[in-house]
Motif scaffolding. Structure first.
Motif, short mmCIF file in Angstrom:
data_model
loop_
_atom_site.label_atom_id
_atom_site.label_comp_id
_atom_site.label_asym_id
_atom_site.label_seq_id
_atom_site.Cartn_x
_atom_site.Cartn_y
_atom_site.Cartn_z
N GLN A 34 32.24 2.45 -28.23
CA GLN A 34 31.21 1.77 -27.46
C GLN A 34 31.75 0.54 -26.73
O GLN A 34 31.11 0.04 -25.79
CB GLN A 34 30.02 1.39 -28.37
N THR A 88 19.36 -5.04 -28.96
CA THR A 88 20.07 -4.67 -30.18
C THR A 88 19.14 -4.62 -31.37
O THR A 88 18.18 -5.38 -31.46
CB THR A 88 21.22 -5.66 -30.45
N ASN A 130 25.71 -2.02 -30.80
CA ASN A 130 25.96 -2.08 -29.36
C ASN A 130 26.39 -3.48 -28.93
O ASN A 130 27.30 -3.65 -28.11
CB ASN A 130 24.72 -1.63 -28.59
N THR A 153 19.74 1.06 -22.39
CA THR A 153 20.15 1.88 -23.53
C THR A 153 19.57 3.28 -23.55
O THR A 153 20.11 4.15 -24.23
CB THR A 153 19.79 1.17 -24.84
#
Length: 429
Positions: free
Chosen positions: A221, A246, A251, A379
């Motif tokens: 990531q 988050t 992430n 996301t």
């Protein structure tokens, strides 16, 4: 390079061993024995090439080192474009162009590519056990679907994911089983961690993890942050700042690791929903995990962020230094709705509820006079949350072809209580 537990007592492991295990034997999370020094990095020809160059120090000396370029090529075969927003200097990093329309596709496919190579000669099947608050489970299921010698068991909180997320989780079949748990994501995560640390169960049914507690999920990531920031810096000469929505902190930690490796990333600001563990801590309070609350941004409904252990390790347990380095901001459901509706009305921009939290935080930073170039990590595709987004924007959302194909399949998920004995029984069946 070897890897150690955040809790220290476990012996050091190779990267392959750490990826295969998922969790350290003492219950801690694997971290590098020491962080590689920052380097002068350049964007590769594409995301896969950037990823291979960025991750090479972690793979040095490991059996997978020679396979790294092929693993990256296999995993990163879809784009992560940096797209300008209406406000000059603001961007969105679109991380939802993979097969399940969420950023989790990057890490899940990378992990699957690693484990497929590590288990070429394995005799006993390996079960990938994963807790999901919405998107992780589908990404893992898609990445491991029909992989020989591997099965997937996905746990998700019943009634606390979107209808399309729930359908994705149960639509694979074959070697993938979905279990809808009568509880919260934290309950699902606790069951997974307990199973991974159950030596007797492991002896009878070998397990590994595909949550962001897995190095095989976390390390890749870093790549999309590096690729976006390096390209932006090459084009403008300026560092790119990020606001990252988050929940379990994986992430956001990936962005932090990318910066530590020498990527020209500026500030990293955390956005959360009404689950306030991180905003409270970064605001000066104690780190105090608590029961999660259900919100529109359900993938961030986390009351005990697992990767906080890794973040503390990175800052050597120095809370003052850690609080000085980051801020975290909560956004409640009413504001999430307002942002989605207003940004579509004023600019034609459409965001999922999670991305909307980061957009709101960036708006507030700009209102406070924050300069520089910024990107929001988008996301998930908003079409995964049509029951939230469509009423707010007043029109139907186009569904990406890959997501539409999954939604066309029949789906099944079996109910279980939030009870460890029930999970054991399923894993041994």
């Amino acid at each position: 390079m070897n890897f150690i537990s955040t809790r220290n007592p476990s012996p050091a492991a190779t990267l392959s061993q750490a990826i295969a295990a998922g969790l350290a034997p003492d219950g801690g999370l694997y971290v590098p024995e020491r962080m590689p020094p920052a380097r002068e990095l350049q964007a590769g020809a594409d995301l896969a090439e950037t990823a291979a160059a960025l991750l090479q120090p972690f793979f040095a000396g490991d059996g997978l080192e020679g396979e790294l370029p092929a693993i990256c090529r296999e995993a990163f075969d879809f784009p992560a474009p940096l797209v300008p927003l209406a406000t000059p200097g603001d961007h969105v990093l679109e991380l939802f162009h993979g097969p399940t329309a969420a950023f989790k596709d990057f890490g899940a496919r990378f992990l699957a590519a690693c484990l497929a190579r590590l288990r070429r000669d394995a005799v006993a099947p390996l079960t990938i056990l994963v807790a999901t608050s919405g998107d992780t489970g589908a990404a893992v299921a898609a990445a491991f679907h029909r992989q020989p010698g591997l099965r997937v068991v996905v746990l998700y909180p019943d009634g606390r994911v979107s209808p399309r997320q729930a359908h994705q989780l149960g639509c694979f079949g074959d070697n993938v089983a979905a279990l809808r748990v009568a509880g919260s994501f934290d309950d699902c995560q606790a069951l997974v961690k307990r199973a991974l640390n159950d030596a007797d169960l492991q002896a009878r049914a070998p397990l590994s993890s595909a949550n962001s507690i897995s190095l095989g999920r976390l390390l890749p990531q870093t790549s999309y942050y590096a690729d976006a920031a390096l390209r932006h810096h090459a084009a403008t000469g300026r560092a790119l700042n990020f606001v990252v929505p988050t929940g379990n902190l994986g992430n956001a930690l990936a962005a932090i690791l990318a910066r530590a490796l020498g990527v020209p990333l500026g500030r990293i600001v955390l956005a959360t929903n009404a689950n306030a563990v991180l905003p409270d801590y970064f605001g000066g309070g104690d780190y105090a995990p608590r029961a999660s609350v259900a919100t529109l941004a359900n993938a961030m409904d986390v009351g005990a962020p697992s990767n906080f252990e890794r973040l503390r390790w990175l800052y050597r347990g120095d809370d003052a230094q850690l609080r000085a380095a980051f801020t975290a901001h909560g956004v409640d459901d009413a504001v999430i709705r307002e942002v989605i509706a207003r940004r579509f009305r004023d600019h034609g921009e459409v965001f999922c509820p999670h991305t909307a939290t980061a957009v709101k935080v960036l708006e507030d930073l700009r209102a406070q006079g924050e300069g520089g170039d910024w990107a929001v990590a988008a996301t998930a595709h908003p079409a995964k949350f049509e029951s939230v987004v469509e009423p707010l924007i007043g029109r139907a959302l186009e569904v990406p072809p890959a997501l539409a194909a999954l939604l066309a399949r029949p789906a099944r998920a079996d109910p279980i209580p939030a009870d460890y004995a029930a999970l054991q029984e399923r894993l041994l069946a």
